[in-house]
Design an enzyme around this catalytic site. Sequence first.
Site, PDB file in Angstrom:
ATOM      1  N   ASP A   1       5.742  10.494  -6.126  1.00  0.00           N
ATOM      2  CA  ASP A   1       5.873   9.658  -4.933  1.00  0.00           C
ATOM      3  C   ASP A   1       4.442   9.339  -4.486  1.00  0.00           C
ATOM      4  OD1 ASP A   1       6.045   8.678  -2.361  1.00  0.00           O
ATOM      5  OD2 ASP A   1       7.551  10.127  -1.713  1.00  0.00           O
TER       6      ASP A   1
ATOM      7  N   SER B   1       5.564  -5.115  -8.455  1.00  0.00           N
ATOM      8  CA  SER B   1       6.576  -6.132  -8.836  1.00  0.00           C
ATOM      9  C   SER B   1       7.742  -5.609  -9.682  1.00  0.00           C
ATOM     10  CB  SER B   1       5.948  -7.328  -9.581  1.00  0.00           C
ATOM     11  OG  SER B   1       5.301  -8.182  -8.664  1.00  0.00           O
TER      12      SER B   1
ATOM     13  N   ASN C   1       4.682  -7.494   0.615  1.00  0.00           N
ATOM     14  CA  ASN C   1       5.107  -8.908   0.603  1.00  0.00           C
ATOM     15  C   ASN C   1       4.028  -9.729   1.317  1.00  0.00           C
ATOM     16  OD1 ASN C   1       5.852  -8.824   3.530  1.00  0.00           O
ATOM     17  ND2 ASN C   1       7.378  -7.392   2.753  1.00  0.00           N
TER      18      ASN C   1
ATOM     19  N   ASP D   1       6.851   0.061  -0.461  1.00  0.00           N
ATOM     20  CA  ASP D   1       6.338  -0.453   0.824  1.00  0.00           C
ATOM     21  C   ASP D   1       7.000   0.291   1.995  1.00  0.00           C
ATOM     22  OD1 ASP D   1       4.925  -2.132   2.503  1.00  0.00           O
ATOM     23  OD2 ASP D   1       6.120  -3.924   2.094  1.00  0.00           O
TER      24      ASP D   1
ATOM     25  N   GLY E   1      10.105  -3.507  -9.010  1.00  0.00           N
ATOM     26  CA  GLY E   1      11.321  -3.117  -8.300  1.00  0.00           C
ATOM     27  C   GLY E   1      12.048  -4.350  -7.799  1.00  0.00           C
TER      28      GLY E   1
HETATM   29  N1  AR6 Z   1       6.148   5.992  -4.863  1.00  0.00           N
HETATM   30  C1  AR6 Z   1       5.782   5.337  -5.992  1.00  0.00           C
HETATM   31  N2  AR6 Z   1       6.491   4.301  -6.508  1.00  0.00           N
HETATM   32  C2  AR6 Z   1       7.607   3.936  -5.851  1.00  0.00           C
HETATM   33  C3  AR6 Z   1       8.061   4.571  -4.660  1.00  0.00           C
HETATM   34  C4  AR6 Z   1       7.264   5.645  -4.171  1.00  0.00           C
HETATM   35  N3  AR6 Z   1       7.586   6.308  -3.055  1.00  0.00           N
HETATM   36  N4  AR6 Z   1       9.215   3.960  -4.257  1.00  0.00           N
HETATM   37  C5  AR6 Z   1       9.475   2.994  -5.159  1.00  0.00           C
HETATM   38  N5  AR6 Z   1       8.521   2.988  -6.124  1.00  0.00           N
HETATM   39  P1  AR6 Z   1       9.152  -2.224  -5.106  1.00  0.00           P
HETATM   40  P2  AR6 Z   1       8.074  -4.878  -5.719  1.00  0.00           P
HETATM   41  C6  AR6 Z   1       8.395   2.113  -7.305  1.00  0.00           C
HETATM   42  O1  AR6 Z   1      10.517  -2.764  -4.987  1.00  0.00           O
HETATM   43  O2  AR6 Z   1       8.968  -4.988  -6.902  1.00  0.00           O
HETATM   44  C7  AR6 Z   1       9.433  -4.430  -0.806  1.00  0.00           C
HETATM   45  O3  AR6 Z   1      10.519  -4.534   0.050  1.00  0.00           O
HETATM   46  C8  AR6 Z   1       9.674   1.487  -7.834  1.00  0.00           C
HETATM   47  O4  AR6 Z   1      10.348   2.394  -8.703  1.00  0.00           O
HETATM   48  O5  AR6 Z   1       8.710  -1.213  -4.121  1.00  0.00           O
HETATM   49  O6  AR6 Z   1       6.641  -5.293  -5.861  1.00  0.00           O
HETATM   50  C9  AR6 Z   1       8.206  -5.196  -0.314  1.00  0.00           C
HETATM   51  O7  AR6 Z   1       8.174  -5.308   1.076  1.00  0.00           O
HETATM   52  C10 AR6 Z   1       9.128   0.279  -8.587  1.00  0.00           C
HETATM   53  O8  AR6 Z   1       8.853   0.617  -9.944  1.00  0.00           O
HETATM   54  O9  AR6 Z   1       8.031  -3.408  -5.075  1.00  0.00           O
HETATM   55  C11 AR6 Z   1       8.378  -6.532  -0.967  1.00  0.00           C
HETATM   56  O10 AR6 Z   1       9.177  -7.393  -0.197  1.00  0.00           O
HETATM   57  C12 AR6 Z   1       7.794  -0.026  -7.888  1.00  0.00           C
HETATM   58  O11 AR6 Z   1       7.613   1.014  -6.932  1.00  0.00           O
HETATM   59  C13 AR6 Z   1       9.064  -6.201  -2.264  1.00  0.00           C
HETATM   60  O12 AR6 Z   1       9.779  -4.998  -2.057  1.00  0.00           O
HETATM   61  C14 AR6 Z   1       7.776  -1.354  -7.190  1.00  0.00           C
HETATM   62  O13 AR6 Z   1       9.020  -1.617  -6.575  1.00  0.00           O
HETATM   63  C15 AR6 Z   1       8.071  -5.961  -3.374  1.00  0.00           C
HETATM   64  O14 AR6 Z   1       8.754  -5.747  -4.570  1.00  0.00           O
END
Ligand code: AR6
Length: 190
Positions: free
Chosen positions: A10, A122, A24, A34, A124
């Site tokens: 994490d 990106s 975002n 985020d 997730g």
């Molecule tokens: N620690 C490390 N990695 C994490 C954690 C954590 N605590 N939680 C999730 N991940 P995402 P995006 C990973 O969706 O695709 C948000 O709402 C997760 O497994 O967080 O860039 C923002 O506000 C994934 O592999 O980011 C934007 O609106 C990675 O983080 C949007 O989502 C990225 O997933 C950005 O989407």
Amino acid sequence: MTSISVIRKDITSLTVDAIVNAANSGLRGGGGVDGAIHAGAGPGLMNECATIIEKNGLCATGSAVTTSAGDLPAKWIIHTVGPIWGEEGEERSSLLLSSCYKSALDAASNLRADSVAFSAISTGAYGFPKRLAAPIAVSAVCSWLEAHQRAEAPSSIFLVCFDEENFRITKAVLDRLGPNNTPLVRTEGQ
Ligand code: AR6
């Protein structure tokens, strides 16, 4: 020499100089990493983000801005905005994702951050395929390191994977790169 490691953690738990958030364009917070970062940092982070947006307008995809890390163990948060998969062609999306890593390293260098932990930008909610994102992340970091002096670069870069799939894919990319592939990069999986 800068070490690049992939770790399954994490990102909010890490005691590093800077963590890189997948934000975002409005720095409004959200879900995923985020959401976890905002929850851990506390409400002051939202105020800092709002001030940046008031002053500069929306953040461009591929750019990065810095805030403090509030209650998190890190010193700073570097917020970068990744591309949304499907909004642009694959080539443009790949360039934008690469730009996220390079912009964040520019910001880290300006901060003189010695340790930087990246979330998997990106991959997730924004839907960038993990098998494509991992090699882009690694090659962006390597090319940034090759283009900068040792004194400008952090000693430690962590590619933080939250899910097993991302960890496996990213570790395979780093393993393929091989140890001591360049004078600047050491790779290790954890
Ligand atoms: N620690 C490390 N990695 C994490 C954690 C954590 N605590 N939680 C999730 N991940 P995402 P995006 C990973 O969706 O695709 C948000 O709402 C997760 O497994 O967080 O860039 C923002 O506000 C994934 O592999 O980011 C934007 O609106 C990675 O983080 C949007 O989502 C990225 O997933 C950005 O989407």
